[in-house]
Each structure stands twice: as structure tokens, then as C-alpha cells.
Motif scaffolding. Structure first.
Motif, PDB file in Angstrom:
ATOM      1  N   UNK A  70      -7.886   6.459   0.997  1.00 31.62           N
ATOM      2  CA  UNK A  70      -7.902   6.475   2.463  1.00 31.62           C
ATOM      3  C   UNK A  70      -9.092   7.257   3.008  1.00 31.62           C
ATOM      4  N   UNK A  71      -9.685   6.693   4.061  1.00 32.03           N
ATOM      5  CA  UNK A  71     -10.890   7.292   4.638  1.00 32.03           C
ATOM      6  C   UNK A  71     -10.844   7.111   6.144  1.00 32.03           C
ATOM      7  N   UNK A  72     -11.358   8.072   6.873  1.00 29.22           N
ATOM      8  CA  UNK A  72     -11.246   8.073   8.335  1.00 29.22           C
ATOM      9  C   UNK A  72     -12.146   7.055   9.023  1.00 29.22           C
ATOM     10  N   UNK A  73     -13.165   6.555   8.342  1.00 29.99           N
ATOM     11  CA  UNK A  73     -14.091   5.598   8.961  1.00 29.99           C
ATOM     12  C   UNK A  73     -14.334   4.429   8.003  1.00 29.99           C
ATOM     13  N   UNK A  74     -13.296   3.606   7.770  1.00 28.63           N
ATOM     14  CA  UNK A  74     -13.382   2.541   6.764  1.00 28.63           C
ATOM     15  C   UNK A  74     -14.083   1.300   7.305  1.00 28.63           C
ATOM     16  N   UNK A  75     -15.402   1.275   7.262  1.00 31.37           N
ATOM     17  CA  UNK A  75     -16.172   0.234   7.929  1.00 31.37           C
ATOM     18  C   UNK A  75     -15.961  -1.152   7.335  1.00 31.37           C
ATOM     19  N   UNK A  76     -15.486  -1.241   6.089  1.00 27.74           N
ATOM     20  CA  UNK A  76     -15.307  -2.540   5.457  1.00 27.74           C
ATOM     21  C   UNK A  76     -13.875  -3.067   5.590  1.00 27.74           C
ATOM     22  N   UNK A  82      -6.647  -0.814   7.449  1.00 28.68           N
ATOM     23  CA  UNK A  82      -6.924   0.341   8.301  1.00 28.68           C
ATOM     24  C   UNK A  82      -5.640   1.012   8.765  1.00 28.68           C
ATOM     25  N   UNK A  83      -4.681   0.207   9.175  1.00 27.02           N
ATOM     26  CA  UNK A  83      -3.412   0.770   9.645  1.00 27.02           C
ATOM     27  C   UNK A  83      -2.704   1.521   8.528  1.00 27.02           C
ATOM     28  N   UNK A  84      -2.717   0.932   7.327  1.00 23.53           N
ATOM     29  CA  UNK A  84      -2.063   1.580   6.188  1.00 23.53           C
ATOM     30  C   UNK A  84      -2.716   2.923   5.873  1.00 23.53           C
ATOM     31  N   UNK A  85      -4.037   2.936   5.797  1.00 22.77           N
ATOM     32  CA  UNK A  85      -4.719   4.184   5.437  1.00 22.77           C
ATOM     33  C   UNK A  85      -4.627   5.223   6.555  1.00 22.77           C
ATOM     34  N   UNK A  86      -4.567   4.765   7.813  1.00 23.38           N
ATOM     35  CA  UNK A  86      -4.381   5.700   8.926  1.00 23.38           C
ATOM     36  C   UNK A  86      -3.043   6.419   8.795  1.00 23.38           C
ATOM     37  N   UNK A  87      -2.004   5.692   8.406  1.00 20.72           N
ATOM     38  CA  UNK A  87      -0.688   6.297   8.217  1.00 20.72           C
ATOM     39  C   UNK A  87      -0.707   7.316   7.078  1.00 20.72           C
ATOM     40  N   UNK A  88      -1.411   6.980   6.009  1.00 16.15           N
ATOM     41  CA  UNK A  88      -1.485   7.891   4.868  1.00 16.15           C
ATOM     42  C   UNK A  88      -2.201   9.180   5.265  1.00 16.15           C
TER      43      UNK A  88
END
Length: 276
Positions: A70-76, A82-88
Motif C-alpha cells: 500500500x502506498x499513498x500516491x499509487x499512480x498506476x 486504490x480503495x483497498x490500499x487506502x483502507x489498509x
């Protein structure tokens, strides 16, 4: 860094350890099929569930597992990932969890486990330290979507020192010179981006995918896997006719979101044609 310099740098640091990812792709090739590569975000929806989902993937035909950091600025990444990693990230994700997840999956399966990460996270820890910890966890290597070979000297050195694969991306817009550099710098396989844009399930495979694969093969790549937009068994079969591996991400993350690890396993079996 030129293709010749990249090749020379890798060769001068080469270890006797073989590529775990290449071995799994070649095993699939020996069975007359393309390798099935499945992506899941680390720690989604929680650490134990992400491990369970990865194990379901392997049980239902996945040869290679990608664990996304998970990364705060996932440009790809598209909206589902994005939603999944934002929750993590919102629950207080720690980078240590990645190595714990990789260790759990490699302890329980024979699959090659790669992490997929933006390079800033590796650079922050230090290429040598990240590579060491990943290797100690049993990881096969890393996919770095935003890192280009010209800027990868530290990462190439670290991965060679620890026997890790490094996967660079080749896109429809990559020049022949750039493709040659990507092929020389990669270890394990070349990631062929089938279209320009972010990840996400689509109704049909981009017409550019076969051209990107052919360009990498022509430049000397032994293994090329296609990702972005793959979501159905028909897609897997179509890509499998010309690529060495097929990468599925968004569809699996949506399955995990909607039905948990069991639904990941069901979908993986459908996609691979090899359910448990």
C-alpha cells in the motif's frame, strides 16, 4: 544507463542462485500453458485475510503471487485497488507486515512470491536492507512500476547480491532502445503493460498487448507476462497464446472485497482453468 552497461553491471554481480519466478513460469510452459500471476494488496482487508486469499490463489492455480505494498500516491492503480490500499493505510499499515505476509505464503506454498511496490518505499528503507529482508522472508523479488533501468543501479546491485528477481515494465509507448534496456535489466520476466492508464477490469484485451510482448521477445526477453485489464478466462486464454504469463489484479481484489478469500479461490480456479 545503457543496455550494455546494465547487462555488464548485472553480470559482474551475478550470483549462482536461480530465479524462483522464472522456474515457475518455465514449469507452466512445460505443461503447455501460460503462467497465471495473481495480485493482491498486502494487508487487505487485514493481514490474516490477505494471507488466506494468497493461499487460495495458489490452491486454485496461481503460479506466481504479487503482493502489492500500500502506498499513498499509487499512480498506476485504478479505483478498486486504490480503495483497498487506502483502507489498509487508514488502519495503520506497517511495512513489516509485507515481509510477514510473504514469509507466511512462502512457508505454505511452492509459488514464487513477488512484491509490487513504488520505488520510494524501497529507497526509504534502503535498497540493500529491503532486498535482504525480502530474501530472508523467502520472496522471489519485486516489481517496481515507477523505476526505470537508468535509475536502478542500487536496486540492481541489491537484487543481484540477494538472488532476487527484478521486474521492469514495458509499455506500448516504449522505444526499441528503451525495451532493450528493460529486457537487459529485468530478471524473472518483463511486465508487458497492455495499455496506457491505470489498473482495472475491462471488457476486452488491448490490441497493443501482443505488440508489446513481441517487442520484448524480439529484444531478447525469455519471459514476458501481460498485465492491466485482464479479468476473464477468455482474456487469459487469448493472452496465453502469445505471452508467457497472464497477470490478474483488479478482478481478484474485487472478489476479495465482495466475498473474502473463498471468492478469490473460486475466481482463481475459473481464471486458471485449474480449480482445486
Amino acid at each position: 544507463m545503457s543496455a550494455e552497461k546494465i547487462s555488464g553491471a548485472a553480470a559482474s554481480l551475478s550470483t549462482a542462485r536461480s530465479s524462483k519466478t522464472a522456474a515457475r513460469i518455465e514449469a507452466a510452459r512445460a505443461e503447455g500453458r501460460a503462467a497465471f500471476v495473481g495480485y493482491l494488496p498486502a494487508g487487505y482487508p487485514d493481514k490474516e485475510s490477505s494471507i488466506a486469499a494468497a493461499l487460495e490463489l495458489v490452491r486454485n492455480g496461481a503460479d506466481v503471487i504479487e503482493i502489492g505494498i500500500p502506498y499513498s500516491d499509487p499512480v498506476m492503480d485504478g479505483p478498486v485497488i486504490q480503495q483497498a490500499t487506502t483502507e489498509v493505510l487508514a488502519r495503520g499499515f506497517r511495512i513489516d507486515e509485507v515481509f510477514e505476509i510473504v514469509q507466511a505464503v512462502t512457508d505454505a506454498t511452492e509459488a514464487a512470491v513477488l512484491v509490487m511496490t513504488y520505488y520510494n518505499l524501497i529507497d526509504r528503507m534502503g535498497a540493500e536492507e529491503f532486498a535482504r529482508r525480502l530474501a530472508e522472508a523467502g520472496g522471489a523479488g519485486a516489481i517496481t512500476p515507477d523505476l526505470i533501468p537508468d535509475e536502478a543501479e542500487d536496486w540492481i546491485a541489491a537484487t543481484e547480491a540477494h538472488g532476487l528477481d527484478r521486474v521492469f515494465l514495458s509499455a506500448p509507448t516504449s522505444s526499441p532502445e528503451r525495451v532493450a534496456e528493460i529486457v537487459q535489466a529485468s530478471r524473472g520476466f518483463v511486465y508487458a503493460v497492455s495499455l496506457m492508464g491505470v489498473t482495472g477490469a475491462r471488457s476486452e484485451v488491448s490490441h497493443a498487448a501482443e505488440r508489446v510482448v513481441r517487442a520484448a521477445h524480439d529484444a531478447g526477453a525469455e519471459r514476458v507476462c501481460v498485465g492491466l485489464g485482464v479479468s476473464t478466462r477468455a482474456h487469459v486464454e487469448e493472452i496465453g497464446r502469445y505471452a508467457d504469463g497472464v497477470i490478474v489484479g483488479t478482478a481478484l481484489v474485487a472478489a476479495l472485497r465482495d466475498g473474502g478469500p473463498e471468492e478469490v479461490g473460486r475466481l482463481a480456479g475459473e481464471l486458471s482453468g485449474r480449480p482445486a
